[in-house]
Design an enzyme around this catalytic site. Structure first.
Site, short mmCIF file in Angstrom:
data_model
loop_
_atom_site.label_atom_id
_atom_site.label_comp_id
_atom_site.label_asym_id
_atom_site.label_seq_id
_atom_site.Cartn_x
_atom_site.Cartn_y
_atom_site.Cartn_z
CG HIS A 92 -0.33 0.25 2.53
ND1 HIS A 92 0.02 1.51 2.98
CD2 HIS A 92 0.02 -0.59 3.52
CE1 HIS A 92 0.53 1.42 4.19
NE2 HIS A 92 0.56 0.16 4.54
N GLY A 94 -0.36 4.11 1.28
CA GLY A 94 -0.95 5.00 2.26
C GLY A 94 -2.45 5.09 2.22
CG ASP A 275 0.91 9.61 3.13
OD1 ASP A 275 1.51 10.13 4.07
OD2 ASP A 275 1.17 9.86 1.95
CB THR A 276 2.07 4.76 6.66
OG1 THR A 276 1.86 5.74 7.67
CG2 THR A 276 3.22 3.87 7.08
CB VAL A 277 4.82 3.01 1.96
CG1 VAL A 277 4.56 4.30 1.21
CG2 VAL A 277 6.20 3.02 2.59
#
Length: 462
Positions: A92, A94, A275-277
């Protein structure tokens, strides 16, 4: 991430139906924030068939809302290489807001991460190594809020969090508020690998979590490469910082009644980008791993650490054992403070042990996140998660053939405006990517969208 826009102005980026595993749901089927179990008509089927018929929209009468795209079977888009090892990756970029103008860039980042991870899985690399490879690719993309191009803190500095968990050993490692390193996930993995070597001289316990300057010095002592602040800052991240700084200066005016009366500032002007990966991986041995990396909230205080570095909050991976029927893994994104208070990664992974993974994830997002007793003061609960679970199967495997088969179920869910994901098996010729969006008429932070699918993998012994 981009500033929020009027949802009515957003034209959803639809994916070529041939490349998507599930059909989009008519927004009229969206129901309120919580589901009354007595109002749901569900066709139960043989669990071995994995894909169930779900809720009859006409039978649901109670608010609040969830947007439910049902899992469909993903059988692969290509033929696996002869004698190549099998595996699956879900990534993903985010959970937050993904503008239509940047949709292609987000999808490209996810696509590249899937390709890199699958290439390693086909060579028989373990889940821990493959998940790290996927994260490095996501960190290197300037469009993501991780590594290069991360959100800047209130002093204009890059501070990153990252963690990784190996489902085989159950070992975990993390770094927090780390500066001067291009790929924080590499430091986290190095910490994990070093911790597995046993105690340090004089019987000292090796660390599993390092932060700030201490984490940087440890990485340098391990011979890892450093990076300048300028190299980690992109034109976009600096422009966002300057824009947010002006917004905060305007927000200060709202705290002064006299200035407020003389201006037209009447509402919130700062909306932090969240958001974040992350990635979750299944390898040819049926082992899983999970990882997550983030630059944190835009304009955060120096030293602030989000869920990406916290045990049980940013990622989780656990093998099947006497208690767990499934190997499972998860990676989260969203408002770090809310994800830390709810330990969402571990909650979602544990939920995957229930018979109906789809329903279990829905209930977890509702009961353990949106309506968590630890978040009762929050008006809007923002987060997203990717999860997978797998179980070895004897289906289509001849006795004594040496082949192994795995049934993989994978899902993603979010309460944010959108979430960008990509996935690929070693049986696929190319990755699939999608930006999942909440319908514009539902309440962000009080509604949840769920999508996903299933995949069968076959490992032929060489």
């Amino acid at each position: 991430m981009e500033d929020h826009v009027d949802p009515s102005l957003v034209i959803e980026d639809r994916v070529d139906p041939s490349s998507v595993i599930e059909d989009r749901v008519d927004p009229s089927s969206v129901i309120g924030d919580r589901v009354d179990p007595s109002s749901v008509i569900e066709d139960r089927v043989d669990p071995s068939s994995v894909i169930e018929d779900r809720v009859d929209p006409s039978s649901v009468v109670e608010p609040p809302r969830y947007f439910d795209n049902q899992p469909r079977e993903h059988s692969g888009t290509g033929v696996p290489l002869k004698n190549s090892a099998q595996g699956f990756v879900l990534v993903h970029a985010g959970a937050g807001f993904h503008s239509e103008s940047k949709a292609k860039e987000y999808k490209t980042a996810c696509r590249k991460a899937c390709i890199k991870a699958v290439a390693e899985l086909r060579e028989g690399v373990c889940a821990l190594s493959a998940v790290t490879t996927a994260l490095v690719e996501l960190e290197n993309s300037p469009i993501t809020n991780a590594g290069t191009g991360s959100n800047l803190n209130i002093e204009g500095e890059t501070e990153c969090d990252a963690s990784v968990m190996d489902g085989k050993t159950l070992n975990f490692a993390a770094v927090g508020a780390l500066q001067g390193i291009k790929n924080p996930i590499l430091v986290a993995r190095k910490i994990l690998l070093e911790s597995e070597k046993g105690k340090l001289p004089a019987g000292r316990i090796p660390p599993c979590f390092l932060v700030g300057d201490g984490a940087y010095k440890w990485a340098m002592a391990q011979g890892m490469a450093s990076s300048t602040a300028a190299a980690l800052t992109t034109r976009q991240s600096m422009a966002s910082f300057k824009k947010n700084k002006r917004k905060l200066e305007l927000a200060d005016q709202l705290q002064n009644p006299q200035k407020r009366r003389s201006s037209n500032l009447t509402s919130d002007i700062y909306q932090p980008a969240m958001d974040t990966v992350g990635a979750v991986i299944l390898d040819s041995c049926g082992q899983v791993a999970a990882a997550v990396s983030s630059g944190g909230l835009a304009m955060k205080y120096p030293g602030r650490i989000g869920q990406a570095a916290v045990y049980g909050c940013g990622c989780w991976a656990e093998r099947a054992n006497g208690t767990n029927a499934f190997s499972s893994a998860s990676s989260t994104s969203g408002c770090g403070e809310q994800l830390v208070r709810t330990m969402l990664a571990r909650e979602c992974t544990c939920a995957m042990q229930k018979e109906d993974a789809h329903q279990a994830l829905l209930e977890t997002m509702q009961d353990k996140f949106i309506y968590s007793p630890f978040l009762t003061a929050e008006d809007s609960v923002l987060g997203g998660v990717i999860v997978l679970r797998c179980q070895e199967s004897s289906e289509n495997c001849e006795v004594g053939s040496g082949s192994r088969a795995f049934m993989v179920e994978f899902l993603w869910a979010h309460t944010t405006d959108s979430m960008c994901v990509g996935y690929m098996s070693t049986q696929d010729g190319k990755p699939q990517t999608s930006i999942s969006r909440l319908p514009p008429e539902v309440s962000t932070g009080r509604s949840v969208a769920i999508e996903g699918g299933v995949c069968r993998l076959y490992n032929q012994s060489t």
